[in-house]
Scaffold this active site. Structure first.
Site, PDB file in Angstrom:
ATOM      1  N   CYS A 179       1.002  -1.227   0.001  1.00 25.33           N
ATOM      2  CA  CYS A 179       0.106  -0.033   0.047  1.00 25.33           C
ATOM      3  C   CYS A 179       0.845   1.056  -0.037  1.00 25.33           C
ATOM      4  O   CYS A 179       0.613   2.166  -0.701  1.00 25.33           O
ATOM      5  CB  CYS A 179      -0.939   0.002   1.202  1.00 25.33           C
ATOM      6  N   HIS A 204      -1.956   7.225   4.602  1.00 24.63           N
ATOM      7  CA  HIS A 204      -0.893   6.142   4.708  1.00 24.63           C
ATOM      8  C   HIS A 204       0.325   6.649   4.058  1.00 24.63           C
ATOM      9  O   HIS A 204       1.274   5.954   3.473  1.00 24.63           O
ATOM     10  CB  HIS A 204      -1.152   4.809   3.925  1.00 24.63           C
TER      11      HIS A 204
END
Length: 473
Positions: free
Chosen positions: A71, A133
């Protein structure tokens, strides 16, 4: 006089499509979805009906790749158009700093320009929603990285349901304010509803300022949380994890449908470029399906790196096109800037990328009927595992293992190793990979021995079944 960085940017961007106005840009990212779970890739039609309709109205890229199979670094490459290893963003995390770095540097480097910053300098109103993130320290958060509005959470995952004691990185934020947990009925719906409301609000200013919305759903990433009504829809699926996954993917598709309906109802659909892609291959732990592709999230096999990518811009991109050429997520930044127009804010600090884009604008290829394309060279590395694609050839280099050479046309499922037949090609590709690595920066953080060990295991030649792949996240 154009600055050198601006010159490089224009060179990479190529010719934009003919248009009398700059489009709004809606960039939607799903999280850990399987390549074969979308109807436009032959998956079950009941899982993604709205995305399948979007695909029918635009371009489906059948060989689309991300710059990392996990990710955090994948998003860093997407957000900058540059190999994230160039600025030390090689690993998932961010984690504890490596020697020479500080906790304040644990995220997307401040020296890099984000899509939010680049488009804001070109007169776009910008918003980021969903999973960030890319760093939680001051100076690394969305409102400080070129986005006028932020609605999401800073970490890599969180509960889909209200969690009163949610830690800071998993708390939903509306700009600087925390969103009360009791306002989160189901996170996928909350994100979709907020995006639709924000898009509708832009319609009043449509003729004056285009907008850019980066919407990063956390679905269908774990935890496996689904609404009961959606679970009932897929009651025929016996495997519980797969049933939850189907319900979560369907809920995201339904939310995207509401957003697309808002574009239509507000009169903005024809002036909006919609881009949808997934951040990496389907994960080992969520019930996703990568179809024929070997590997899962975290690996250098096709199942870790190849992702769905769909683009729609009515009147500018052909409807129903299947684009067979190789595309990288790194191509999106120069492609989007090609249609965004010139810099309008001469005082903007982030008007240009920090260095040359590693991707190139793909407008001509997406618009053209030609199927032939020059061979692409793509690189990947995360610690102990690296790969290099040169045309149909793909070299996978993993510490402690001999180099493995794949041919993605002769044996696309990557179960046939051509290294013994092509020793000179292996040597040549290894040298190219090493030359690329010489251009990279030291990692700012790493992931620890568990994840390195899993990479070594998942690339073993004998790990060749879905069951075995799922043993190594």
């Amino acid at each position: 006089m154009l600055g050198f960085a601006t010159f490089l940017l224009l060179l990479a961007a190529g010719d934009p499509p003919p248009s009398s106005e700059r489009p709004n840009i809606l960039l939607i990212v799903s999280d850990d979805a399987g390549w074969a779970d979308f109807g436009f890739h032959g998956g079950p039609a009941e899982l993604t009906p709205r995305l399948d309709a979007l695909a029918a109205e635009g371009v489906v890229c059948e060989q689309a790749y991300v710059s990392a199979s996990v990710c955090c670094p994948s998003r860093a490459g997407l957000m900058t158009g540059r190999y994230q290893q160039r600025f030390g963003h090689e690993f998932n995390g961010p984690g504890s700093p490596e020697p020479g770095f500080t906790p304040e540097q644990m995220g997307l480097s401040r020296a890099e320009s984000t899509l939010g910053e680049l488009l804001k300098a070109r007169g776009y109103r910008t918003a980021a929603m969903g999973k960030w993130h890319l760093g939680s320290q001051p100076g690394l958060r969305p409102l400080e990285r070129g986005f006028d509005h932020w609605f999401g959470f800073l970490g890599g995952s969180r509960s889909y349901f209200a969690t009163p004691e949610a830690p800071a990185l998993r708390q939903l934020q509306n700009d600087e304010a925390r969103v009360p947990e009791d306002q989160i009925a189901y996170l996928t719906d909350t994100l979709a509803d907020h995006a639709a409301e924000w898009i509708a609000a832009q319609a009043a200013d449509e003729g004056q300022q285009p907008w850019f919305l980066y919407l990063a759903f956390n679905a269908p990433h774990t935890p496996m949380h689904a609404l009961e009504q959606d679970l009932q829809r897929f009651a025929a699926i016996e495997n519980l994890r797969r049933r939850k996954y189907a319900a979560m993917l369907f809920a995201m598709d339904r939310g995207i449908g509401r957003i697309l309906d808002t574009l239509e109802q507000s009169g903005q659909a024809s002036r909006t470029l919609v881009v949808f892609l997934n951040d990496n291959g389907g994960a080992t732990n969520n019930g996703s399906d990568n179809g024929a592709w070997r590997g899962r999230k975290g690996s250098k096999w096709e199942g870790g790196l190849r992702v769905p990518l769909v683009l729609r811009w009515p009147g500018q991109l052909p409807a129903g096109k299947r684009h067979a050429a190789v595309i990288s997520s790194l191509d999106l930044a120069p492609s989007l800037l090609a249609v965004a127009g010139p810099v309008l804010d001469p005082d903007a600090q982030r008007a240009d990328p920090a260095g040359p884009f590693d991707g190139t604008s793909q407008w001509e290829a997406w618009r053209s009927d030609a199927s032939a394309a020059p061979p692409r060279q793509l690189y990947w590395r995360r610690g102990v595992a690296a790969a290099y694609r040169d045309g149909p050839w793909k070299l996978v280099r993993v510490d402690t293992l001999p180099p493995q050479l794949m041919h993605l046309e002769r044996a696309p499922q990557e179960f046939e190793d051509f290294a013994a037949e092509e020793p000179e090609r292996v040597r040549r590709m290894l040298r190219a990979l090493v030359r690329w690595e010489a251009e990279l920066a030291p990692p700012r953080w790493t992931e620890g021995p568990r994840w390195a060990k899993n990479q070594l295991r998942k690339h073993q030649p004998e790990v060749d079944t879905r069951e075995e792949e799922e043993e190594f996240p």
